[in-house]
Design a protein around this motif. Structure first.
Motif, PDB file in Angstrom:
ATOM      1  N   ARG A 270       2.743   5.585   7.556  1.00  0.00           N
ATOM      2  CA  ARG A 270       4.016   5.131   8.150  1.00  0.00           C
ATOM      3  C   ARG A 270       4.077   5.505   9.637  1.00  0.00           C
ATOM      4  NH1 ARG A 270       6.244   7.230   3.016  1.00  0.00           N
ATOM      5  NH2 ARG A 270       6.762   5.411   1.723  1.00  0.00           N
ATOM      6  N   TRP A 271       3.688   6.726   9.953  1.00  0.00           N
ATOM      7  CA  TRP A 271       3.754   7.162  11.348  1.00  0.00           C
ATOM      8  C   TRP A 271       2.742   6.396  12.203  1.00  0.00           C
ATOM      9  CZ3 TRP A 271       7.045   9.338  14.404  1.00  0.00           C
ATOM     10  CH2 TRP A 271       6.629   9.767  15.669  1.00  0.00           C
ATOM     11  N   ALA A 272       1.545   6.219  11.679  1.00  0.00           N
ATOM     12  CA  ALA A 272       0.524   5.472  12.431  1.00  0.00           C
ATOM     13  C   ALA A 272       0.971   4.038  12.672  1.00  0.00           C
ATOM     14  CB  ALA A 272      -0.805   5.493  11.674  1.00  0.00           C
ATOM     15  N   ASP A 273       1.599   3.431  11.658  1.00  0.00           N
ATOM     16  CA  ASP A 273       2.065   2.058  11.816  1.00  0.00           C
ATOM     17  C   ASP A 273       3.202   1.990  12.820  1.00  0.00           C
ATOM     18  OD1 ASP A 273       1.712  -0.645  11.080  1.00  0.00           O
ATOM     19  OD2 ASP A 273       3.504  -0.584   9.831  1.00  0.00           O
ATOM     20  N   PHE A 274       4.081   2.995  12.806  1.00  0.00           N
ATOM     21  CA  PHE A 274       5.150   3.036  13.799  1.00  0.00           C
ATOM     22  C   PHE A 274       4.574   3.157  15.203  1.00  0.00           C
ATOM     23  CE2 PHE A 274       7.645   5.748  16.624  1.00  0.00           C
ATOM     24  CZ  PHE A 274       8.704   4.874  16.869  1.00  0.00           C
TER      25      PHE A 274
ATOM     26  N   ARG B 159      12.269   4.616   9.852  1.00  0.00           N
ATOM     27  CA  ARG B 159      13.336   5.074   8.951  1.00  0.00           C
ATOM     28  C   ARG B 159      12.744   5.596   7.641  1.00  0.00           C
ATOM     29  NH1 ARG B 159      17.949   4.149  11.386  1.00  0.00           N
ATOM     30  NH2 ARG B 159      18.367   2.223  12.543  1.00  0.00           N
ATOM     31  N   ALA B 160      11.748   4.879   7.115  1.00  0.00           N
ATOM     32  CA  ALA B 160      11.118   5.327   5.871  1.00  0.00           C
ATOM     33  C   ALA B 160      10.403   6.659   6.084  1.00  0.00           C
ATOM     34  CB  ALA B 160      10.139   4.272   5.375  1.00  0.00           C
ATOM     35  N   TYR B 161       9.765   6.811   7.240  1.00  0.00           N
ATOM     36  CA  TYR B 161       9.063   8.061   7.546  1.00  0.00           C
ATOM     37  C   TYR B 161      10.055   9.221   7.622  1.00  0.00           C
ATOM     38  CZ  TYR B 161       6.462  11.575  10.185  1.00  0.00           C
ATOM     39  OH  TYR B 161       5.876  12.746  10.607  1.00  0.00           O
ATOM     40  N   LEU B 162      11.162   9.033   8.346  1.00  0.00           N
ATOM     41  CA  LEU B 162      12.153  10.095   8.487  1.00  0.00           C
ATOM     42  C   LEU B 162      12.775  10.451   7.141  1.00  0.00           C
ATOM     43  CD1 LEU B 162      13.971   8.937  11.761  1.00  0.00           C
ATOM     44  CD2 LEU B 162      12.214  10.706  11.521  1.00  0.00           C
TER      45      LEU B 162
ATOM     46  N   MET C 177       0.830  -1.209   0.000  1.00  0.00           N
ATOM     47  CA  MET C 177       0.000   0.000   0.000  1.00  0.00           C
ATOM     48  C   MET C 177       0.864   1.258   0.000  1.00  0.00           C
ATOM     49  SD  MET C 177      -2.732   1.750  -0.024  1.00  0.00           S
ATOM     50  CE  MET C 177      -4.159   0.690   0.181  1.00  0.00           C
ATOM     51  N   LEU C 178       1.915   1.261   0.799  1.00  0.00           N
ATOM     52  CA  LEU C 178       2.791   2.432   0.844  1.00  0.00           C
ATOM     53  C   LEU C 178       3.454   2.667  -0.519  1.00  0.00           C
ATOM     54  CD1 LEU C 178       4.406   1.861   4.341  1.00  0.00           C
ATOM     55  CD2 LEU C 178       2.822   3.690   3.709  1.00  0.00           C
ATOM     56  N   GLU C 179       3.876   1.592  -1.151  1.00  0.00           N
ATOM     57  CA  GLU C 179       4.490   1.719  -2.475  1.00  0.00           C
ATOM     58  C   GLU C 179       3.477   2.238  -3.497  1.00  0.00           C
ATOM     59  OE1 GLU C 179       6.919  -1.002  -5.761  1.00  0.00           O
ATOM     60  OE2 GLU C 179       6.407  -1.850  -3.794  1.00  0.00           O
ATOM     61  N   ALA C 180       2.245   1.758  -3.401  1.00  0.00           N
ATOM     62  CA  ALA C 180       1.209   2.197  -4.332  1.00  0.00           C
ATOM     63  C   ALA C 180       0.853   3.669  -4.113  1.00  0.00           C
ATOM     64  CB  ALA C 180      -0.036   1.323  -4.186  1.00  0.00           C
ATOM     65  N   LEU C 181       0.788   4.088  -2.859  1.00  0.00           N
ATOM     66  CA  LEU C 181       0.484   5.486  -2.554  1.00  0.00           C
ATOM     67  C   LEU C 181       1.562   6.408  -3.118  1.00  0.00           C
ATOM     68  CD1 LEU C 181      -0.846   5.170   1.103  1.00  0.00           C
ATOM     69  CD2 LEU C 181      -2.171   5.882  -0.900  1.00  0.00           C
ATOM     70  N   GLU C 182       2.824   6.026  -2.923  1.00  0.00           N
ATOM     71  CA  GLU C 182       3.917   6.851  -3.454  1.00  0.00           C
ATOM     72  C   GLU C 182       3.870   6.884  -4.983  1.00  0.00           C
ATOM     73  OE1 GLU C 182       5.781   8.781  -1.906  1.00  0.00           O
ATOM     74  OE2 GLU C 182       6.027   8.079   0.160  1.00  0.00           O
TER      75      GLU C 182
ATOM     76  N   HIS D 168       0.472  10.091  -3.727  1.00  0.00           N
ATOM     77  CA  HIS D 168      -0.150  10.361  -2.428  1.00  0.00           C
ATOM     78  C   HIS D 168       0.903  10.257  -1.310  1.00  0.00           C
ATOM     79  CE1 HIS D 168      -3.536   9.088  -5.010  1.00  0.00           C
ATOM     80  NE2 HIS D 168      -4.247   9.936  -4.280  1.00  0.00           N
ATOM     81  N   HIS D 169       1.937  11.117  -1.394  1.00  0.00           N
ATOM     82  CA  HIS D 169       3.049  11.043  -0.448  1.00  0.00           C
ATOM     83  C   HIS D 169       2.602  11.354   0.978  1.00  0.00           C
ATOM     84  CE1 HIS D 169       7.053  11.386   1.232  1.00  0.00           C
ATOM     85  NE2 HIS D 169       6.734  12.612   1.668  1.00  0.00           N
ATOM     86  N   ASP D 170       1.780  12.384   1.147  1.00  0.00           N
ATOM     87  CA  ASP D 170       1.362  12.772   2.500  1.00  0.00           C
ATOM     88  C   ASP D 170       0.571  11.651   3.176  1.00  0.00           C
ATOM     89  OD1 ASP D 170       2.595  15.187   2.169  1.00  0.00           O
ATOM     90  OD2 ASP D 170       0.755  16.304   1.699  1.00  0.00           O
TER      91      ASP D 170
END
Length: 486
Positions: free
Chosen positions: A320-324, A334-337, A303-308, A312-314
């Motif tokens: 990513r932050w919610a999952d962390f 690390r991906a979020y930062l 899903m993250l790859e598809a969004l990028e 849909h970067h934001d």
């Protein structure tokens, strides 16, 4: 004599004699061909040795004769239906593997003949494994090795693609032990477009013939056919064909939707990938079972790859932050930062550490802080939440204590104590030796601790251990073996 040899660098006579009696290729060669031939002929009363010698002789003199000898042995094995006693399995596997290796040698000069023989060998897999109480073991390993050798042989043989497709379909039809899926990948180059099309057509017919089975029953053979069709679809880059092998219900599951989406992304169809993932989104209930966790992670990665890929970067960053926050995943952080503007990552890292310090699961928080690493924060976590230390997790305890002992000996000691107390309280005899070493390690750390604060010092801790666990003779014995007493 020995002193003279030592002075000159020459080996003593006894040492030279010993080296000549060592079983090695060089020493045996020194016996000479006539002597070796006599020895081997004398040993030929052993059926396996006799078979090895015959095959070697054919390999040197006649490729046609070698092929006939191998074919004869495979035919004999194929005619047998009696159970293979467990005492005879090693010898059977040795004999079978001998013929597999000889087929590979034959392939150097006669790849077409070798390909037919190796496929004949694979034809024996299911009936042979049926003669065993369990398929796993050296006999099954021979068939797996034969399967993995097919690709290289087929590349040399350049067989008729349609005939090869039929042979592979036949093997899959009898694949009762689900061994031949990778065979499809191995022979795909040799099949070419025509052979792949024929194999796909044959598999679809075989699958359709099973459609009368109840939809509520798991069809193992049908699953094998579908797996083969997926492998063919991947080989040709046909995402739609890959997707078609799954029922509509399965396409809406997280793991399958992620598999389909990854292929759509690779094909440049990002919007389709996003729609597929949205249809297969996991439910709100977060499962704790390992398979459920892995399934969710696989879906989230896709899903993250598809969004990028769809701009849909934001939204990807929010996920990513919610999952962390939910898992303390270092990969997610690390991906979020990495996705933040310059200089924003420092503040975000501080926020992440704050999330970790108040995370409900102590072991997850400790693992994160030790691995990130932030050792001062990890030490503070241990001191402030020592009652939550899980002494059963020896892997985390050992790693965290090792990382903390240099600069934070009290925190490391509390971790070791929790491990020792768990082992003795529950009588985990398999960890007595480890607990004994940890107790001595805690003793050595005590010299580095300026003050224990609210915690008992080492002597008081040991006194309490004796009072509670003096009858743990196994633990006492491990300590004594290390030169300590209890």
């Amino acid at each position: 004599m020995a002193r003279k040899a030592a002075a000159t660098g020459e080996k003593p006579a006894k040492a030279r004699k010993g080296s000549k009696t060592t079983l090695s290729e060089a020493n045996l060669a020194d016996l000479g061909p006539e002597r070796l031939a006599a020895i081997l002929l004398d040993l030929s009363s052993d059926s396996h040795v006799k078979r090895v010698l015959r095959l070697e002789l054919f390999a040197e003199s006649s490729a046609e004769g070698l092929a006939q000898e191998i074919a004869k042995r495979l035919a004999t094995i194929g005619k047998s239906s009696s159970r293979i006693h467990w005492r005879k399995r090693a010898a059977f596997a040795k004999d079978l593997d001998l013929h597999r290796r000889m087929i590979e040698r034959l392939a150097e000069d006669e790849p077409t003949v070798a390909l037919d023989l190796m496929l004949d060998l694979l034809d024996l897999a299911t009936p042979t494994l049926d003669r065993l109480s369990q398929a796993e073991g050296p006999i099954g390993d021979v068939f797996l090795a034969a399967r993995d050798a097919i690709g290289a042989i087929a590349a040399k043989a350049m067989p008729d693609p349609l005939a090869l497709a039929e042979r592979v379909a036949k093997l899959l039809r009898r694949d009762d032990y689900a061994q031949f899926g990778p065979l499809v990948n191995a022979v795909t180059p040799a099949l070419g477009a025509r052979g792949q099309a024929r194999l796909r057509e044959t598999l679809e017919k075989m699958l359709a013939a099973r459609s009368t089975r109840s939809a509520h029953l798991f069809d193992a053979q049908g699953a094998i056919y579908k797996d083969a069709l997926r492998r063919l679809a991947d080989a040709s880059g046909d995402v739609d064909a890959f997707e078609a092998t799954f029922s509509p219900e399965l396409r809406r599951t997280p793991l399958v939707s992620a598999e389909i989406a990854r292929r759509l992304l690779a094909a440049g169809r990002a919007e389709d990938a996003l729609a597929t993932l949205q249809a297969g989104a996991p439910g709100e209930q977060r499962g704790r079972h390992q398979s459920a966790v892995e399934e969710r992670v696989a879906w989230e990665d896709a899903m993250l790859e598809a969004l990028e890929a769809t701009g849909h970067h934001d939204e990807a960053q929010k996920r990513r932050w919610a999952d962390f926050e939910a898992t303390l995943s270092i990969a997610r952080l690390r991906a979020y930062l990495k996705g933040l503007p310059d200089f924003d990552d420092v503040e975000a890292e501080d926020q992440a550490k704050a999330v970790a310090r108040r995370f409900p699961r102590f072991d997850t928080a400790l693992a994160f802080l030790v691995s990130w690493p932030d050792l001062p924060a990890a030490a503070r976590l241990v001191l402030s939440r020592s009652g939550e230390i899980n002494g059963s997790d020896d892997t985390l305890i050992v790693e965290a204590a090792r990382r903390l002992e240099g600069s934070h000996p009290l925190a490391a000691t509390l971790l070791l104590r929790a491990s020792i107390q768990y082992v003795l309280t529950y009588g985990v005899a398999a960890r007595y030796a480890e607990a004994a070493r940890q107790l001595l390690e805690a003793e050595s750390l005590s010299a580095m601790i300026g003050g224990y604060g609210e915690y008992p010092d080492h002597a008081a801790f040991v006194t309490d251990l004796r009072a509670l666990h003096s009858r743990k003779q196994g633990f006492r014995a491990e300590l004594e073996a290390l030169g300590a007493t209890f």
